[in-house]
Motif scaffolding. Sequence first.
Motif, PDB file in Angstrom:
ATOM      1  N   UNK A  23       0.392  -0.916  -0.276  1.00  0.00           N
ATOM      2  CA  UNK A  23       0.106   0.437  -0.029  1.00  0.00           C
ATOM      3  C   UNK A  23       1.531   1.845   0.048  1.00  0.00           C
ATOM      4  N   UNK A  24       2.085   1.069   0.372  1.00  0.00           N
ATOM      5  CA  UNK A  24       3.170   2.233   0.752  1.00  0.00           C
ATOM      6  C   UNK A  24       4.317   2.120  -0.132  1.00  0.00           C
ATOM      7  N   UNK A  25       4.495   0.942  -1.189  1.00  0.00           N
ATOM      8  CA  UNK A  25       5.116   1.454  -1.844  1.00  0.00           C
ATOM      9  C   UNK A  25       5.179  -0.373  -1.961  1.00  0.00           C
ATOM     10  N   UNK A  26       6.627  -0.559  -3.348  1.00  0.00           N
ATOM     11  CA  UNK A  26       7.020  -1.353  -3.899  1.00  0.00           C
ATOM     12  C   UNK A  26       7.228  -2.919  -3.599  1.00  0.00           C
ATOM     13  N   UNK A  27       6.818  -4.275  -3.661  1.00  0.00           N
ATOM     14  CA  UNK A  27       7.773  -5.024  -2.407  1.00  0.00           C
ATOM     15  C   UNK A  27       8.116  -5.665  -3.383  1.00  0.00           C
ATOM     16  N   UNK A  28       8.968  -6.042  -3.004  1.00  0.00           N
ATOM     17  CA  UNK A  28      10.363  -7.214  -3.993  1.00  0.00           C
ATOM     18  C   UNK A  28      10.577  -8.084  -3.616  1.00  0.00           C
TER      19      UNK A  28
END
Length: 84
Positions: A23-28
């Motif tokens: 929700x707050x940014x990409x997850x690698x």
Amino acid sequence: MTITTVSSREFQQNANQAQKAARSGPVFITNRGRTAHVLLSYEEYQRITGGRRSIVEALSMPGLEDTELEIPRGHTLPRPADLS
């Protein structure tokens, strides 16, 4: 924007936490130390892609092979394209 990195094992064990982080940014998501996947919120995906699908993407959606095309009788169809 916050970037989060998790191993594939961590992702499998706690997918909910990865979804919240997205929700707050990409997850690698890494596999053996190398980035293998990226998890994004749907809103972020739409922003990046412009919210549009190509005709190829639209026609390759699962389940479309069972869809029947019904063309009403009595309506005039557009004339064929001149590709010469």
